[in-house]
Scaffold this motif. Structure first.
Motif: not given
Length: 238
Positions: A168-175, A179-183
């Motif tokens: 999600g672009g900046t989503f991975a940076v902000k959350n 993000s890691a769990a979804m990956g």
């Protein structure tokens, strides 16, 4: 037919092999490909983060770079969606670029009218549809139809395919934790298929999934759809 390649900044900086594969594929199909050197970032990271003023010069530069081309081919649903859906808010010249921009699978299926591009890829593959391609562009089954026509390729169904990979672009940076769990979930589903290759049409997603797979030591390689379609018996993907 002559087209312009909008390679995108992610591909140019991190995945140049995707740009090379796109050109090789299109030229094999009889398309003449230009690469306007003035192109740069489409402005999506800035726009998505709320920096509209900083986005505007990038929009103007992109519009100028691709003026005069009937078709602009983009091996990225994310960047194609930015131009088609958000450029119109920057004025009529920016809006005029949108209809001429085609994500790679759209161009192959809708403009060239092909699904069998003469590819050979003897691997078990599972396909991840990115959010932008799936929801904003409505690519539908175009990528799957192209993959199903590849000789030697065994396409395996990905559980939870329509779920976001977590980048999600900046989503991975902000959350980062979410993000890691979804990956990790996406990697687990891909490994469950038994396929050794996860294919997608957005290298931003593949960067996230591939990095997650590497950290988890999962038996999974990520590869852009263009590289699969460009692969032949004479020029195999490695």
């Amino acid at each position: 037919m002559r087209v312009a390649l909008f390679v995108t900044c992610v591909n140019d900086a991190v995945f140049p092999s995707t740009g090379v594969a796109t050109v090789r594929l299109l030229e094999r199909l009889g398309v003449e490909v230009d690469f306007p050197s003035a192109q740069t970032c489409c402005g999506q990271p800035q726009f998505n983060t709320g920096y509209r003023r900083e986005t505007a010069p990038l929009v103007r530069r992109t519009v100028r770079a691709f003026e005069g081309y009937e078709h602009v081919v983009v091996p990225s649903g994310s960047c194609a969606a930015m131009v088609r859906h958000h450029y119109p808010s920057f004025g009529p010249r920016a809006a005029a670029l949108g209809p001429r921009v085609r994500e790679l699978t759209e161009f192959l299926v809708d403009v060239l009218g092909v699904t069998d591009v003469g590819a050979y890829f003897p691997h078990a593959v599972t396909y991840h549809p990115s959010c932008h391609g799936l929801r904003l562009l409505g690519l539908g089954d175009r990528p799957r139809r192209l993959l199903e026509a590849v000789r030697g390729l065994e396409l395996r169904e990905l559980p939870g395919a329509e779920e976001c990979c977590g980048f999600g672009g900046t989503f991975a940076v902000k959350n980062p934790d979410v993000s890691a769990a979804m990956g990790a979930d996406k990697v687990a589903h891909a490994v469950e298929t038994g396929a050794g290759v996860l294919c997608g049409a957005d290298n931003s997603c593949l960067l996230h999934v591939g990095g997650t797979a590497s950290r988890l030591k999962a038996p999974l390689r990520t590869v852009h759809l263009a590289e699969v379609l460009a692969s032949t018996e004479e020029e195999p993907w490695r």
